[in-house]
Design an enzyme around this catalytic site. Structure first.
Site, PDB file in Angstrom:
ATOM      1  N   HIS A 216       0.830  -1.226   0.000  1.00 62.94           N
ATOM      2  CA  HIS A 216       0.000   0.000   0.000  1.00 62.94           C
ATOM      3  C   HIS A 216       0.860   1.271   0.000  1.00 62.94           C
ATOM      4  CE1 HIS A 216       0.461  -0.561   4.332  1.00 62.94           C
ATOM      5  NE2 HIS A 216      -0.557  -1.384   4.441  1.00 62.94           N
ATOM      6  N   ARG A 227      14.234  15.580  -0.137  1.00 63.26           N
ATOM      7  CA  ARG A 227      15.620  15.204   0.148  1.00 63.26           C
ATOM      8  C   ARG A 227      15.741  13.753   0.602  1.00 63.26           C
ATOM      9  NH1 ARG A 227      15.774  20.630   1.827  1.00 63.26           N
ATOM     10  NH2 ARG A 227      15.179  20.104   3.967  1.00 63.26           N
ATOM     11  N   GLY A 249     -10.196   6.846  -2.265  1.00 61.23           N
ATOM     12  CA  GLY A 249     -10.486   8.240  -1.954  1.00 61.23           C
ATOM     13  C   GLY A 249     -10.162   8.633  -0.530  1.00 61.23           C
ATOM     14  N   ASP A 274      -7.210  -3.928   0.323  1.00 65.13           N
ATOM     15  CA  ASP A 274      -6.891  -3.898   1.758  1.00 65.13           C
ATOM     16  C   ASP A 274      -8.191  -3.980   2.556  1.00 65.13           C
ATOM     17  OD1 ASP A 274      -5.258  -3.855   4.007  1.00 65.13           O
ATOM     18  OD2 ASP A 274      -5.074  -1.681   4.046  1.00 65.13           O
ATOM     19  N   ALA A 308      -7.740   2.009   9.238  1.00 63.38           N
ATOM     20  CA  ALA A 308      -7.486   0.592   9.533  1.00 63.38           C
ATOM     21  C   ALA A 308      -8.082  -0.276   8.437  1.00 63.38           C
ATOM     22  CB  ALA A 308      -8.081   0.222  10.894  1.00 63.38           C
ATOM     23  N   GLY A 309      -7.424  -0.300   7.271  1.00 65.01           N
ATOM     24  CA  GLY A 309      -7.973  -1.050   6.160  1.00 65.01           C
ATOM     25  C   GLY A 309      -9.108  -0.284   5.509  1.00 65.01           C
TER      26      GLY A 309
END
Length: 385
Positions: A216, A227, A249, A274, A308-309
């Site tokens: 993910h 940097r 989204g 996920d 969370a997922g």
């Protein structure tokens, strides 16, 4: 022979419109534009609906109220069946961090389902998202059950899987992380960099050392900085690395999705869900492994608001890509099917609409909602009329 006619058939190069394809003995035997050849035993007029290759999800934790991190085979099959109704014809069964023995029990259960053929060929293998993650980037993973990189623990899980573990997500910057990465790759398993505080140099070394997947992208990893581009920059800059994207989204801004696609192209971007047990459910309280999670208005979080997922399905990921990100449907289909199939080494069988490949297909409406699903030539969801 089954013929699907008068559709918009999405191939890797273009949309065939009006397009047709023919199916025999579970495989695609012909694809073309215009009127199909005569002789089909069963001809279905799709009336302009889209035909995409069946989706391949390399990161799915549950759906329809059921989760993967369990030793209950029926619950695992319910989660797989839920996603199949949304066009996913092949999936990895992804585990979250739990006590090691409980994870091993889940892996053994999934291996049994694969070997017994209980899920057909829907479950391609196991993805271990944990327990070898950086605690600082654990996200929704249970902190007490995280383990420092441990080759013995990894071998225990691989043994439980009897050859079905296909992906291991790990944090390569942890002490012993690179040894664990090399051990993973030595077993023919895909090493994925994720839940990590790795710097750009550390992530670059991990990819040079054999990791070929970024879990993910952008989420649960050191931020991209001009940097220190971090793991995301190292993944996007390496032509050998596939990058997962949760395109719902919530997880990734649409412009960040555009940037990732511009940098890597659809051949290296794999749309993933996920998904948690909350996918397909109304607002409510669920568990992701041992961790309570809360679904509200399509977003899944911990009590502190940490994402969370997801509640995502693969057809919704494709729909969001086309309608909100502006991705051509040919490229969205590649990211949802062709690219993940190539990552898993099954692109010779599935992931694109070509003669000789399995007839794994998702038939979508004009607004890209799943109306029918075909797996290896059999209608497993919906209707073709």
């Amino acid at each position: 022979m089954i013929v699907l006619a008068n559709g918009r058939v999405v191939t890797r190069r273009r949309v065939l419109e009006p397009g047709w394809l023919s199916i025999a003995e579970g495989r695609i035997v012909g694809v073309g534009v215009g009127d199909p050849p005569a002789g089909g035993d069963e001809v279905h007029d799709l009336d302009g609906r889209y035909v995409l290759p069946g989706f391949v999800d390399v990161h799915m934790h549950g759906g329809g109220g059921a989760q993967i991190t369990t030793d209950d085979p029926d619950e695992i099959l319910r989660a797989v069946a839920f996603h199949r109704r949304h066009g996913t014809t092949r999936t990895l069964a992804s585990l979250v961090t739990d006590q090691l023995d409980r994870m091993a029990a889940s892996v053994r259960t999934i291996a049994g389902l694969i070997q017994d053929g209980a899920a057909g060929e829907s479950i391609v293998g196991v993805h271990l998202e944990g327990p070898f993650l950086n605690p600082a980037k654990r996200g929704s993973h249970h902190g007490e059950y995280l383990l420092a990189p441990d080759v013995t623990a990894l071998r225990h899980l691989l043994t439980a899987g009897q050859g079905t573990v296909r992906v291991v997500t790990l944090a390569p910057e942890l002490p012993g992380g690179m040894d664990l990465l090399r051990e993973t790759v030595s077993h023919g398993v895909i090493a994925a960099v994720g839940h990590t505080e790795a710097t750009f140099d550390q992530a670059r070394d991990a990819f040079a050392g054999g990791a070929t997947l970024a879990t993910h992208l952008f989420n649960a990893m050191r931020h991209f900085h001009h940097r220190d581009p971090g793991p995301a920059g190292a993944a996007l800059a390496n032509d050998a690395v596939t990058c997962e994207l949760i395109n719902d989204g919530f997880h990734v801004h649409e412009d960040a999705v555009r940037i990732a696609l511009a940098a890597a192209g659809p051949d290296r971007i794999a749309l993933v869900t996920d998904a948690t047990p909350a996918a397909g459910m109304t607002n409510g309280d669920f568990h992701l492994g041992p961790v309570p999670v809360f679904a509200r208005e399509g977003k899944v979080t911990l009590t502190d608001g940490t994402i969370a997922g997801s509640t995502l399905t693969m057809d919704a990921a494709v729909r969001h890509a086309v309608r909100h990100v502006g991705v051509p449907i040919v490229d969205a289909a590649a990211a949802a099917s062709t690219t993940p199939a190539a990552l898993l080494g099954i692109a010779d069988r599935t992931g694109s609409i070509q003669p000789g490949k399995d007839a794994d297909l998702a038939v979508l409406s004009a607004d890209l909602h799943t109306e029918a699903v075909i797996a290896r030539g059999a209608l497993v969801h919906g209707a073709l009329h």
